[in-house]
Design an enzyme around this catalytic site. Sequence first.
Site, PDB file in Angstrom:
ATOM      1  N   CYS A  47       0.792  -1.239   0.000  1.00  0.00           N
ATOM      2  CA  CYS A  47       0.000   0.000   0.000  1.00  0.00           C
ATOM      3  C   CYS A  47       0.823   1.288   0.000  1.00  0.00           C
ATOM      4  O   CYS A  47       0.726   2.076  -0.931  1.00  0.00           O
ATOM      5  CB  CYS A  47      -0.959  -0.008   1.185  1.00  0.00           C
ATOM      6  SG  CYS A  47      -2.275  -1.212   0.966  1.00  0.00           S
TER       7      CYS A  47
HETATM    8  P1  NAD Z   1      -4.559  -9.123  -3.475  1.00  0.00           P
HETATM    9  O1  NAD Z   1      -3.657  -9.136  -4.655  1.00  0.00           O
HETATM   10  O2  NAD Z   1      -4.164  -9.774  -2.204  1.00  0.00           O
HETATM   11  O3  NAD Z   1      -5.977  -9.776  -3.889  1.00  0.00           O
HETATM   12  C1  NAD Z   1      -6.623  -9.577  -5.099  1.00  0.00           C
HETATM   13  C2  NAD Z   1      -7.431 -10.845  -5.424  1.00  0.00           C
HETATM   14  O4  NAD Z   1      -8.257 -10.583  -6.582  1.00  0.00           O
HETATM   15  C3  NAD Z   1      -6.560 -12.048  -5.787  1.00  0.00           C
HETATM   16  O5  NAD Z   1      -6.904 -13.156  -4.983  1.00  0.00           O
HETATM   17  C4  NAD Z   1      -6.896 -12.319  -7.281  1.00  0.00           C
HETATM   18  O6  NAD Z   1      -6.853 -13.711  -7.627  1.00  0.00           O
HETATM   19  C5  NAD Z   1      -8.297 -11.746  -7.384  1.00  0.00           C
HETATM   20  N1  NAD Z   1      -8.728 -11.379  -8.742  1.00  0.00           N
HETATM   21  C6  NAD Z   1      -7.999 -10.745  -9.686  1.00  0.00           C
HETATM   22  N2  NAD Z   1      -8.773 -10.526 -10.788  1.00  0.00           N
HETATM   23  C7  NAD Z   1     -10.021 -11.021 -10.500  1.00  0.00           C
HETATM   24  C8  NAD Z   1     -11.248 -11.076 -11.220  1.00  0.00           C
HETATM   25  N3  NAD Z   1     -11.382 -10.569 -12.449  1.00  0.00           N
HETATM   26  N4  NAD Z   1     -12.324 -11.650 -10.615  1.00  0.00           N
HETATM   27  C9  NAD Z   1     -12.211 -12.153  -9.361  1.00  0.00           C
HETATM   28  N5  NAD Z   1     -11.067 -12.135  -8.635  1.00  0.00           N
HETATM   29  C10 NAD Z   1      -9.978 -11.561  -9.199  1.00  0.00           C
HETATM   30  O7  NAD Z   1      -4.913  -7.590  -3.221  1.00  0.00           O
HETATM   31  P2  NAD Z   1      -5.196  -6.874  -1.808  1.00  0.00           P
HETATM   32  O8  NAD Z   1      -3.934  -6.689  -1.060  1.00  0.00           O
HETATM   33  O9  NAD Z   1      -6.349  -7.541  -1.170  1.00  0.00           O
HETATM   34  O10 NAD Z   1      -5.628  -5.425  -2.322  1.00  0.00           O
HETATM   35  C11 NAD Z   1      -6.870  -5.200  -2.977  1.00  0.00           C
HETATM   36  C12 NAD Z   1      -7.080  -3.701  -3.107  1.00  0.00           C
HETATM   37  O11 NAD Z   1      -7.268  -3.128  -1.794  1.00  0.00           O
HETATM   38  C13 NAD Z   1      -5.924  -2.937  -3.735  1.00  0.00           C
HETATM   39  O12 NAD Z   1      -6.434  -1.899  -4.521  1.00  0.00           O
HETATM   40  C14 NAD Z   1      -5.177  -2.375  -2.538  1.00  0.00           C
HETATM   41  O13 NAD Z   1      -4.476  -1.196  -2.860  1.00  0.00           O
HETATM   42  C15 NAD Z   1      -6.319  -2.084  -1.594  1.00  0.00           C
HETATM   43  N6  NAD Z   1      -5.959  -2.095  -0.177  1.00  0.00           N
HETATM   44  C16 NAD Z   1      -5.121  -3.050   0.302  1.00  0.00           C
HETATM   45  C17 NAD Z   1      -4.806  -3.070   1.664  1.00  0.00           C
HETATM   46  C18 NAD Z   1      -3.855  -4.109   2.211  1.00  0.00           C
HETATM   47  O14 NAD Z   1      -3.440  -3.956   3.368  1.00  0.00           O
HETATM   48  N7  NAD Z   1      -3.503  -5.147   1.467  1.00  0.00           N
HETATM   49  C19 NAD Z   1      -5.356  -2.114   2.538  1.00  0.00           C
HETATM   50  C20 NAD Z   1      -6.238  -1.177   2.014  1.00  0.00           C
HETATM   51  C21 NAD Z   1      -6.530  -1.168   0.656  1.00  0.00           C
END
Ligand code: NAD
Length: 447
Positions: free
Chosen positions: A277
């Site tokens: 992030c």
């Molecule tokens: P991540 O990469 O862990 O998870 C994303 C998931 O989406 C994966 O499991 C992937 O297989 C799935 N995916 C991809 N394309 C897809 C589709 N078309 N249909 C269904 N599933 C699909 O990502 P994350 O860390 O959970 O982050 C997600 C969002 O939240 C990002 O924008 C990030 O910036 C934001 N965010 C993350 C955090 C954090 O601490 N990780 C905190 C706040 C906000």
Amino acid sequence: MRVTVVGSGYVGTTLAACLADAGHDVTAVDIDPDVVAALDDGRAPIHEPGLDDLLAEHAGDRLQSTTEYDSVPDADVTFLAIGTPSNEDGSIDLGGLTAAAEMTGEAIATDANGDAARAAADRHLVVVKSTVTPPGVTEILAALREGAGDAADRVELATNPEFLREGSAVDDFQHPDKLVFGTDSAWATERLESLYEPIVAGAGGDVPTIRTDPETAVMIKYANNAFLASKISLVNDLGNICKEFGIDAYEVADAIGLDDRIGARFLRSGVGWGGSCFPKDVDAIRAAAREAGYEPALLGAAVTVNDGQPERMLDLLDDRADVAGERVAVLGLAFKPGTDDVRNSRAIPIVDGLLARDAAVVGYDPVAAENMRAHFEAGAIEYADSAAAALDGAVAALVVTDWDEFAALDGEFDAMAAAPGADAPVVVDGRRVIERREGIAYEGLTW
Ligand code: NAD
């Protein structure tokens, strides 16, 4: 309420499990069948304290998981929690998110074709949880509408940025500091309020809620992370000055933290921020500002300070020992304790720097070694099963992640050896976690 969460990573799985725990009927969607299989088994696809317990309780019951988007048309709310990684220039790659938005739209349209009466009555709320390109959601709305076709005017897009921290994601989600609803209608705001009602009640009933437009909500998320990242970089900058003067930066930080305007939290100087992030979000807001004609000087400096911290750790090592051909332990591979996430972990530049010095690197992390294996070429570094095994025979140890278990290390340092020409094995602590001093040459990064 019926909720669909598209994307089951760190944020999506936490969101889905916590909403199920709050009493909603949740369907978690992911394109990765391994992720869905883990969720079906009641196991978290990622390491996050408390998540396995919630999944074990609700999987197969209030929490269903699937690779299909079939639950979208019947959902009261559909969340998009897809990864939004950085492009080379720091801007956000929206490819995965727009693909998911289009598929969400198609699912709504398919249902509309199947049941005309409901199609006419239904209004769909799609909520972007992902951190998207600042300031807006134009591309995502366009993709959603494209997929929805004739049903496009019945689909509303809102933003509801997430502030949870990996390592304490479940607790953070269940006890939020604030909720931010970015909507274009009172209908969408009310629906989000209903959805979060049990969470707010569980958190004691008093969670400040910001009701605003979708763009302002996105900016709040970026401003939040830009501020926190800059606060750490400022503390690190001051810490580096302290180190030059032989002053303990933590003593200074404790004192300045007593000033209400500064606050006592987030003042631990060290090897800097990483993860999925802070680096991505700071780069994205800088890229968007630049595109708009404004160069944010302070945010640029925050990145510069952060990028320099691993090199300062390596400089402290160089001052004490030549590690060419020697075994060096890296304690901690995750970007922070409590997670197996190694994205942008400070361990990566540390390991790169050690390999550039021809050291034989042995890494240890209680949960993140598997993910780090995917980052470095096979055989480039060795992975130990315990901190003790990593330290055994090492001439130096660099502490990169403040896992609690490292604070308990003591006799394990006796198995280290001094590098040729050095007086004692070297321990460079990037997180102020090691207690031991006897028999080692200990260097704190900013103290
Ligand atoms: P991540 O990469 O862990 O998870 C994303 C998931 O989406 C994966 O499991 C992937 O297989 C799935 N995916 C991809 N394309 C897809 C589709 N078309 N249909 C269904 N599933 C699909 O990502 P994350 O860390 O959970 O982050 C997600 C969002 O939240 C990002 O924008 C990030 O910036 C934001 N965010 C993350 C955090 C954090 O601490 N990780 C905190 C706040 C906000």
